[in-house]
Scaffold this active site. Sequence first.
Site, PDB file in Angstrom:
ATOM      1  N   CYS A 252    -117.106 -12.050 -41.914  1.00 56.36           N
ATOM      2  CA  CYS A 252    -118.473 -11.963 -41.389  1.00 56.36           C
ATOM      3  C   CYS A 252    -118.712 -12.981 -40.269  1.00 56.36           C
ATOM      4  O   CYS A 252    -118.104 -12.877 -39.224  1.00 56.36           O
ATOM      5  CB  CYS A 252    -119.482 -12.103 -42.524  1.00 56.36           C
ATOM      6  SG  CYS A 252    -121.089 -11.447 -42.059  1.00 56.36           S
ATOM      7  N   GLN A 256    -116.593 -13.673 -36.627  1.00 56.04           N
ATOM      8  CA  GLN A 256    -117.128 -13.857 -35.278  1.00 56.04           C
ATOM      9  C   GLN A 256    -116.678 -15.206 -34.704  1.00 56.04           C
ATOM     10  O   GLN A 256    -116.343 -15.315 -33.512  1.00 56.04           O
ATOM     11  CB  GLN A 256    -118.662 -13.773 -35.321  1.00 56.04           C
ATOM     12  CG  GLN A 256    -119.162 -12.400 -35.782  1.00 56.04           C
ATOM     13  CD  GLN A 256    -120.582 -12.446 -36.348  1.00 56.04           C
ATOM     14  OE1 GLN A 256    -121.248 -13.486 -36.339  1.00 56.04           O
ATOM     15  NE2 GLN A 256    -121.061 -11.310 -36.843  1.00 56.04           N
ATOM     16  N   HIS A 351    -117.727  -7.286 -46.042  1.00 58.85           N
ATOM     17  CA  HIS A 351    -117.632  -8.186 -47.185  1.00 58.85           C
ATOM     18  C   HIS A 351    -116.720  -7.646 -48.280  1.00 58.85           C
ATOM     19  O   HIS A 351    -117.177  -6.971 -49.191  1.00 58.85           O
ATOM     20  CB  HIS A 351    -119.028  -8.460 -47.745  1.00 58.85           C
ATOM     21  CG  HIS A 351    -119.841  -9.294 -46.812  1.00 58.85           C
ATOM     22  ND1 HIS A 351    -119.802 -10.668 -46.807  1.00 58.85           N
ATOM     23  CD2 HIS A 351    -120.671  -8.944 -45.807  1.00 58.85           C
ATOM     24  CE1 HIS A 351    -120.580 -11.136 -45.855  1.00 58.85           C
ATOM     25  NE2 HIS A 351    -121.118 -10.110 -45.224  1.00 58.85           N
ATOM     26  N   GLU A 353    -115.577  -9.113 -50.666  1.00 62.53           N
ATOM     27  CA  GLU A 353    -115.946  -9.706 -51.956  1.00 62.53           C
ATOM     28  C   GLU A 353    -117.092  -8.948 -52.610  1.00 62.53           C
ATOM     29  O   GLU A 353    -117.454  -9.258 -53.755  1.00 62.53           O
ATOM     30  CB  GLU A 353    -116.331 -11.173 -51.771  1.00 62.53           C
ATOM     31  CG  GLU A 353    -117.740 -11.441 -51.211  1.00 62.53           C
ATOM     32  CD  GLU A 353    -117.870 -11.216 -49.702  1.00 62.53           C
ATOM     33  OE1 GLU A 353    -116.897 -10.770 -49.064  1.00 62.53           O
ATOM     34  OE2 GLU A 353    -118.972 -11.470 -49.161  1.00 62.53           O
TER      35      GLU A 353
END
Lengths: 374, 507
Positions: A252, A256, A351, A353
């Site tokens: 995430c 970047q 994500h 996770e």
Amino acid sequence: MTGPGYLLLEDGSRFDGELCGAAAEATGEVVFNTSMSGYQESVTDPSYAAQIIVFTYPHVGNYGVSARAMESDRIHARAVIMREGVDREDSPGAEGGWLTWLDDCGVPALTGVDTRALVRHIRDKGAMRGGVFAATVAESDARERVMAEPSMVGRDLAREATPAEPVILDPDAPGPRVVALDTGIKSSIVRNLRERGVRLELHPCDTSSAELRTREPDAVFLANGPGDPAALDYVVGTVRDLVGEVPVFGICLGHQLLCRAVGLETFKLPFGHRGANHPVKDLASGRIDITSQNHGFAVQGPHGELRIESDEPIRWETDFGAAELAQLNLYDRTVEGLVLRDVPGATVQYHPEAGPGPHDAEYLFDRFLEMVAV
Amino acid sequence: MPRRDDIRKILVLGSGPIVIGQAAEFDYSGAQACKVLLEEGYEVVLVNSNPATIMTDPEFATATYVEPLLPESVARVIEREKPDALLPTLGGGTALNLARALWEDGTLGRHRVELIGANYEVIRRAEDRLLFRETMEAAGLRVPRSAVVTRMAEAERALASVGLPAILRPGFTMGGEGGGVAVTESEFREKVAEGLMASPIGQVLVEESVIGWGEFELEVMRDRNDNVVIVCSIENVDPMGVHTGDSVTVAPQQTLTDRQYQALRDQALTVIRAVGVETGGSNIQFAVNPDTDEIVVIEMNPRVSRSSALASKATGFPIAKIAARLAMGYALEEIDNDITRRTPASFEPTIDYVVVKWPRFAFEKFPGADGRLDTHMQSVGEVMAIGRTFKQAFAKAMRSRELDVAPAAPDDDEELLARLEQPSHDRFELLMEAMLRGAGDAELKARTHIDPWFLAEIGALARGKDPEAGLARTFKSVDTCAAEFEASARDPTGRATRSAAATAARW
């Protein structure tokens, strides 16, 4: 708090509802999340710092709140907007009621809002600043407070989410030592790494590369987090020092930051990706994962393009050699992940996770650790 | 992956007459699929014994046979038409069982007809209780304790290990025909005997009771590239013990945490892969113990089902059409989302409203029937309503049944509460009456095992709070994505989406 209230957006649009949660006002960037469950995980995700979350699913609070659904130690969202929020403690797993908990945490909320009209407005006009106010507050005063909220572009929020001191977890674990720059890491990421035997350390995001080197990391992990990656040049500088020395993996915001560290550019999406149903194609395997998403910025293509029209692993020339497109969003064809070809490193925008959301992409943690072992 | 060119002519089986115990939606899904097959340039040979269907209208197939859905008559059609493939997943259990029979008697092999959508092994693993159970256990999933019996003596032995109450499910029947719940030993013997008679293979599954657990269904699609998506979750307001066709159901699920829901989702992916459905949709049913988080897999249908028709209308994801395209060899990512037109079908719909399905019973037409509900489906139809909240959707569906005879509650309060313990066609009317008379949620939970969230919502309705009071009428459409993407102005999805959109009239 109860009684009539409203959400005012910076363009003057007003959406009325009933106040619930804490007796407080809040301003922030108004964004929407399309997940149908996982409200507690969302509001405690540090990436939502300085944002007001609109839940598109109308019923919020059905199964209460519990300690195990926390993604950090507190609520990071500024306020919550719902169609039908409910305070129920009698669900089998509930340890408390949702609205009572929002109140205890000092977070205001609105219920009874026409959230679909609000979401369509944001979809068409883009994410923008807004605030939650009691109906007794004049719109002119409300607007002043909304306009006083800084814009998300250029905003460093990682400093607010990062820990003051390093946190050393499982020093005796059998796996590699992974040093994370904690820009607001989610508990589910920590859990996924620890479950795989990693010796994990969380460091404040302004830790220098020299200090990180003293920890003798086997890999560096760049976490999720709030705000504009373009405002985090000090973190980007740290990462730039370390790329090529150790494998670097990012999720995430971390994705970047790594991309910026190797010389790629990021841009702000019109209204972002926040939900649990975005299809992402892993170009190496061809598999399509349904992913959990929460981001407002994305990485540009090799020629500055915002959409990648082919399913090919196209390449960027970076300051550290070639980078290859590894994952692609099939909704809007934005970059979802890449691998560095000449130095060890890989990143994903979504994500793996979950927390909340589907577990389809959890294998990326294994892929990452395989890269560390080599 | 491109469309398959090695097949040219496809045999489609309809579902035959509309009977109690089998939904009437198969005509809709079958017609949708036939349209898609023709659009793709295949020849479609349709067999359906029921001429009072849309799918038997001439424009839906290259050749239509109104013949009995029996192996002999369909074999004659195969001899004459020489199709390359048989698509058996659109005509409910009738078509699936027929395809199985045609494979077993050698007809399909003799004429080199390939089963597409679900092959013989898939049909067996899903429909044969024992094989299904073995498949689930091999995949590490829990199923209720059970034993398959073919004689009464075996049933007596099974009773000792499984205990009472026990659920009886005859093999290869539709709508749970001949099945039921046995609470006493004499009921057990009676129902085993009935089940052995009803099952075409003389087989009954005697199963551990998970009555009172939450009942959940997931609609799953898988393509040839092994990509799997969940189209929709459905929660039964009636806990386990009532056939899902007779239950009031709601989409999406309302009471599970994200953690619990993801556990179901993970298991659903495991189930569809283990059974081996390569292209198409499946309905997978789970029971969840609300107090322990324990999950057991109840069953899976490797075909378009009553629930998939509901899920299609509820989400705007046209399961039958997409199942047909997947059977032709397309991958989910190669199929457009009909509504947004800009996003592929390889995604999971997310909705920002609530869909409630309510069964329609007609016990007044059967004077001998007692109106009690169990695992044997007795409803004659169903109503679906969309609202922005559960209360709106529930109330709309309830009044849309247009009952001829209003249910009556007993005057005595204790009798009323006692009646709630046994699921019945008038259960929710009785429940609301009990709520009006002041029965507490804890009492009602103990009597019905209905989740407290539903009791609270229904209680608010019973106490006369109009869920639509003060709302302005607006038009909303089913868009698959909670308004994240703009719906295409021209809506090509056909009947499902248009009728659903028309129902979603208020926010």
